[in-house]
Design an enzyme around this catalytic site. Structure first.
Site, PDB file in Angstrom:
ATOM      1  N   LYS A  88       1.097  -1.155   0.061  1.00 33.71           N
ATOM      2  CA  LYS A  88      -0.508  -0.527  -0.401  1.00 33.71           C
ATOM      3  C   LYS A  88       0.967   1.284  -0.114  1.00 33.71           C
ATOM      4  CE  LYS A  88      -3.744   2.352   2.658  1.00 33.71           C
ATOM      5  NZ  LYS A  88      -4.628   1.808   3.583  1.00 33.71           N
ATOM      6  N   SER A 111      -9.890   2.488   3.423  1.00 37.20           N
ATOM      7  CA  SER A 111      -8.817   3.503   1.885  1.00 37.20           C
ATOM      8  C   SER A 111      -7.914   2.092   0.723  1.00 37.20           C
ATOM      9  CB  SER A 111      -7.931   4.255   2.709  1.00 37.20           C
ATOM     10  OG  SER A 111      -7.170   3.497   3.901  1.00 37.20           O
ATOM     11  N   SER A 169      -9.694   0.142   6.624  1.00 34.26           N
ATOM     12  CA  SER A 169     -10.025   0.506   6.023  1.00 34.26           C
ATOM     13  C   SER A 169      -8.319  -0.673   4.946  1.00 34.26           C
ATOM     14  CB  SER A 169      -8.240   1.265   5.672  1.00 34.26           C
ATOM     15  OG  SER A 169      -8.867   2.825   5.411  1.00 34.26           O
TER      16      SER A 169
END
Lengths: 509, 98, 504
Positions: free
Chosen positions: A80, A155, A179
């Protein structure tokens, strides 16, 4: 698509260890897959071709030389883009950090390097991890591999979509209010938020320090356990890092039964606001677990009704402070004000106005408000007390049950643009995941089936430091469901090669 | 009712060092008002006897020994800087000349 | 910002009308090896932006870690100030944007400082003792260093741009805050200086800070307010920032008293604001008034955990505390047998430690004082340095004294030997050898010189013969002159009496 990308990380590790395939072959297969489908998915912000292949080649050489290698050596992984990496840009999904190269590695990246896992690249996210749809990325939204007109959650939509689209067998995510888990739920993948402090946060760009946690993203429960063991453990660079050993998570994932396990069904995390299809899949899972010998009990968490409010005070408060450093002085973007005078104050104001997107600004202003003179006690102070109440709810629940269960997300993937202009509706996506962050406890989301053709996630929660229980319960439910479906849920996902560049099933906005 | 009006947002934007146009201030005021309205129930949740929790897992006395570690080189330090000179970060004037 | 010359009242008139109330915030930089929240070296004067880690630059993703040694130094300061030590305390973020602050917040302490409720006795030069109450001492981090470029003055006003060096960012600080100090009256400026001097002495004595004000190791913000005599409520205060020498502290407080008095006299209101001290004009100028931008939005630092102090830990640290400076002074004065005046001079000259070391090296208290307050201080004055920086070591003094005692050289020659040693000519023995400075003890050449002197002053010789022994001084002087001071004056005197057949 190469069959190699369909395998789990555990299976790839076996094949690599048995020298049935090389890491270069495995890594190249995933890079090819990225080239093939990521134009549609937009899961990657940066593809790390050269370094990934170089690491893979090194692993192959070492294996050929008979070296003793870590379990996941040669198995590629996606990162990420909230986690800093030497040699690859780190943007946090923000214009503010466009092109920024970190001079240091996050602790988890050091561990990934030590585990000799090729890094495929950096995955898309809502700017500074603020969002539940990845639509708040400054670099365009990521699309859900199940339906390109829908969001992949957020997210960490990039990491979830990457594993769901077979672009990577594993990925790292971060979870502040859901997330990792909510994207896993809406993409039919697995995501784990470890106990707070279980994985070092050093090098994860902070949103809300007391809530953030790095965790694994994968397609199977066992794969998450394998990755969790790689990234977990104490780090002196993170004061909130636990000194406890990581524990035998892989072993827990292989336990294979839930006989006698007490599973608490959280009364407050179902019903109103939850999609019917989601609830139907949820009740199916409860039945399967009961049939497998688990003891199902209902638990009440009366203070969860305050969790969202507390979260949307604590998170923006901490975020407003953590994001103050983005001012155009030491790194990142600098924007000069349109008119004179040219003072640093005005440069900071112009830089932050241009560098941050709307959602980030919204949360910074909200957090600034919650901490400002005269409001602190009413807002931040009250929210911290709610945190205590949430913890007490969990304590009481865990006195009755070994793990708790709920739907991960109240709704399946929604359409791109559907909630973009309604912040409050967007925030409600995290209603079931937020309590775990407030209390610091671990949670996992596993695929629970489909509702109207879209994945639904089932969440297990365990007491702090009892992450192993998640893997035990998660793996059992995963096995029961896959028996029922006749294979992994993701084998029912559409073949992405049928879509050409601009094609999506439903237009956003 | 409107607790967060445009002036309040303008003040907060100043504190947060984010330039905002009049239009942005109005829009933000409207959105924040709705959000704050929906989350202020936290105030009635807990009485004065409930302690605050700032860290989810209670720990204390986590210290670092006083031993020098690895440092950045000047080049590394300045590598991401928007502007630099003489081994230092360069910033526009701090005060406005009156 | 133009410099406005402000009216001031004479200090005497100000004191007639108004009662000053003081308050101080003194920042002490600790001398730990590493910074407060990172493992970067805590050093002074390195190349810019090299004594830093990603943490000190506030790079994305970094986290702070607490330096245990800095916490222990802070506890020691608290104990030395007679404070209570918090059983548990936390860090907090103080938020404001400024380019020398890498994260745009300072990690500090807010609601629960590590030490609180203390007091110290401040002795003024005439021996008057004031008790200053300490409100709190808390841990925090220093900021980086800004250099303002362009413009005329190198000051912040009118600069074109600024350069930032973050080497100092994160250096551990302890901020010591007093309660309002009332009742100092006209001694307020003197008390201000004495207070800061006492803090400096305490932290230096503890060994927790280098305590060099010229390097910014000890920095003072001075709060001054005035009120009419008899009024209980405090007046509006000004805060004069970064007054960084003892003399400046005294002058700044004095100036602010005079300025406030003039403002009040004219019927105006004192503005609550920050003031800047200017050594060149010996005055303060207006900084920035307090405004709504001063909402620091403190909240508990989520990346750091509470510091819990156990009884055992505190006692262990207390046991490590050196003797407090005031007690030590009392003890040394008695031990050395100096008069009040002598001892005060020694303290004011800053040679108390040097004398202690000289005595420890083998000199008597009288000899040590004679050297440090005499020859060494004289040279220091000439060179405009502190006596301890002249280059004279306690060992050298002991060595010179031994040579004098042994009669090898006399006092006058010892100064020349010192010249030689300081000029790098070698050890005292070597200098004596090289310069031929040994006392002439061979009677032959002396007798020659005495005869010549007696012959040159026959009237004096006659007086001595007649029993006026005190007249011998003139002959001794002549001999000393002839031997360029290399003669032992005592021996010369003896030989004169021998020569003239009288009893000395």
């Amino acid at each position: 698509m190469s069959e190699l990308t369909r395998h789990s990380a555990a299976r790839l590790a076996e094949m690599l260890a048995a020298k049935e395939v090389t890491s270069v072959e495995v890594t190249q297969a995933h890079l090819d897959r990225i080239a093939e489908v990521d134009g549609n998915i937009n899961a990657f912000l940066h593809v790390n071709t050269e370094e990934a292949l170089a690491v893979a080649a090194d692993v192959d050489k070492a294996r050929a030389a008979g070296e003793d290698l870590p379990a996941l050596a040669g198995v590629p992984i996606a990162i990420k883009d909230l986690i800093v990496t030497v040699g690859q840009p780190t943007t946090a999904g923000s214009k503010m950090l466009e092109g920024w190269m970190s001079p240091y590695d996050a602790t988890v990246i050091k561990k990934i390097r030590a585990a000799r896992m090729p890094m495929l690249g950096k995955t898309n996210l809502d700017e500074f991890a603020m969002g539940s749809s990845t639509e708040h990325s400054a670099y365009g939204p990521t699309r859900n591999p199940w339906d390109l007109g829908r969001i992949p959650g957020g997210s960490g939509g990039g990491s979830a979509a990457a594993v769901a689209a077979f672009e990577a067998p594993l990925a790292l995510g971060t979870d502040t209010g859901g997330s990792i888990r909510q994207p896993a739920a809406v993409t039919g993948s697995v995501g784990v938020k470890p106990t707070y402090g279980g994985v070092s946060r050093y090098g994860a760009i902070a949103m809300a320090s007391s809530l953030d946690q790095i965790g694994p993203v994968s397609r199977t429960v066992l794969d998450s356990a394998l990755l969790h063991e790689v990234i977990g453990g104490h780090d002196p660079h993170d004061s909130t890092s636990l000194t406890d050993p990581v524990g035998s998570l892989v072993e827990a994932a292989k336990t294979g039964n839930v006989a006698g396990m007490k599973i608490g069904v959280i009364k407050e995390l179902q019903g109103e606001g939850y999609d019917e299809g989601v609830l139907a899949r949820f009740h199916e899972s409860l039945d399967l677990l009961r049939d497998a010998g688990a003891e199902m009990v209902e638990v009440a968490c009366p203070n969860f009704k305050y969790a969202l409010g507390a979260y949307y005070l604590i998170m923006p408060s901490e975020a407003s402070s953590n994001l103050a450093k983005y001012d155009g002085v030491r790194f990142g973007h600098r924007v000069l004000p349109a008119e004179s005078p040219l003072t640093i104050e005005r440069v900071m104001g112009a830089t932050r106005a241009a560098g941050f997107g709307d959602e980030v600004k919204r949360r910074i202003i909200l957090g600034t408000y919650a901490l400002s003179a005269g409001y602190y006690d009413a807002y931040y102070g009250s929210a911290q007390k709610v945190r205590t109440l949430i913890q007490r709810d969990f304590d009481a629940a865990f006195a009755q049950a070994d793990v708790l269960i709920s739907p991960t997300s109240p709704v399946p993937a929604f359409k791109l643009g559907e909630k973009l202009n309604d912040p409050l509706a967007m925030y409600l996506n995290d209603v079931a995941t937020i309590p775990a962050n407030l209390a610091g406890i671990p949670g996992i989301s596993i695929p629970g089936g489909l509702a109207d053709g879209l994945p639904v996630g089932i969440q297990f929660l365990a007491p702090a430091r009892e992450d192993a229980r998640l893997y035990r319960a998660g793996h059992v439910l995963e096995t029961l469901l896959e028996e029922k479906w006749g294979g992994p849920l993701l084998s029912q996902a559409p073949d992405l090669r049928q879509f050409s560049g601009a094609e999506t099933t439903s237009g956003a906005k | 009712m409107s607790e967060i009006n445009r002036e309040a947002v303008a003040h907060l934007a100043r504190l947060a060092h984010i330039e905002m146009t009049a239009g942005e201030l109005d829009k933000m005021a409207g959105e924040l008002d709705v959000i704050v309205d929906s989350i202020k129930s936290v105030q009635e949740a807990a009485g004065p006897d409930v302690p605050a929790t700032s860290h989810p897992i209670p720990l204390a006395n986590v210290f670092r020994e006083d031993v020098v570690g690895e440092t950045l080189t000047q080049e590394q330090a300045l590598s991401g800087a928007p502007d630099s000179a003489d081994g230092r970060f360069k910033v526009p004037a701090i005060l406005d000349e009156e | 910002m133009s410099a406005v010359t402000e009216e001031i009242l004479s200090f005497e008139e100000a004191m007639e009308k108004y009662d000053p109330v003081l308050g101080f915030e003194v920042h002490v930089e600790l001398n730990t090896k590493t910074k407060m929240f990172s493992s970067a070296p805590n050093v002074f004067g390195d190349e810019p932006n090299t004594a830093i880690t990603p943490v000190d630059l506030g790079l994305p993703g970094v986290l702070p870690t607490v330096n245990k040694a800095a916490v222990e130094s802070s506890i020691k300061i608290g104990l030395a100030l007679g404070c209570k030590i918090a059983p548990s305390c936390t860090f907090a973020r103080k938020q404001y944007f400024y380019p020398d602050t890498p994260k745009n917040f300072q990690t500090s302490q807010y609601e629960d400082p590590i030490a609180f409720d203390g007091s110290i006795d401040i002795e003024l030069e005439d021996g008057t003792v004031f008790t200053v109450e300490i409100e709190r001492a808390h841990m925090e981090e220093d900021a980086g260093k800004l250099t303002h470029m362009g413009g005329a003055t190198g000051r912040i006003q009118g600069a074109d741009f600024s350069l930032v060096d973050y080497n100092r960012a994160g250096v551990p600080l302890v901020e010591i805050v007093t309660k309002p100090i009332e009742g100092a009256g006209s001694r307020a400026p003197e008390l201000a200086k004495a207070y800061v001097a006492a803090i400096r002495e305490i932290v230096k004595n503890l060994g927790v800070s280098d305590a060099k004000m010229e390097r910014g190791n000890v920095r003072c913000d001075a709060n001054v307010s005035l009120r009419p005599y008899g009024q209980e409520k405090f007046g509006t205060r000004s805060e004069t920032k970064n007054v960084n020498s003892l003399r400046a502290v005294e002058r700044a407080v004095r100036f602010e008293i005079q300025r406030h008095a003039a403002v009040l006299d004219s019927g105006e209101k004192v503005v609550q604001e920050t003031r800047h001290w200017h050594e060149d004009t010996r005055s303060t100028t207006s900084g920035r008034p307090k405004s709504d931008a001063d909402d620091y939005r403190y909240f508990p630092e989520p990346d750091l955990l509470p510091v819990v102090t156990t009884e055992e830990w505190i006692e262990e640290l207390r046991a490590q505390l050196p003797e407090p400076p005031a007690e030590r002074r009392k003890r040394l004065k008695t031990d050395w047998g100096y008069s009040d005046a002598e001892f005060r001079d020694v303290v004011n000259a800053g040679v108390m430690d040097a004398i202690e070391e000289t005595i420890a090296a083998g000199a008597s208290a009288a000899v040590a004082r004679k050297w440090w307050m005499g020859e060494v201080s004289r040279r220091a004055k000439e060179a405009e340095v502190d006596p301890v920086d002249v280059g004279v070591t306690p060992e050298l003094i002991v060595e010179l004294d031994k040579l004098v005692q042994a009669g090898k050289i006399n006092d006058k020659l010892s100064r020349q030997v010192l010249d030689g040693v300081l000029a790098g000519e070698g050890t005292p023995e070597e200098v004596i050898e090289k310069r031929g400075l040994a006392v002439v003890s061979d009677d032959g050449p002396l007798l020659e010189a005495i005869d010549a002197a007696l012959a040159a002053q026959p009237d004096v010789a006659e007086k001595i013969r007649g029993g006026k022994v005190q007249a011998a001084g003139a002959i001794v002087g002549g001999v000393m002159k002839a031997t360029r001071g290399q003669a032992d004056a005592g021996r010369v005197r003896e030989l004169i009496f021998e020569r003239l057949g009288v009893q000395g």
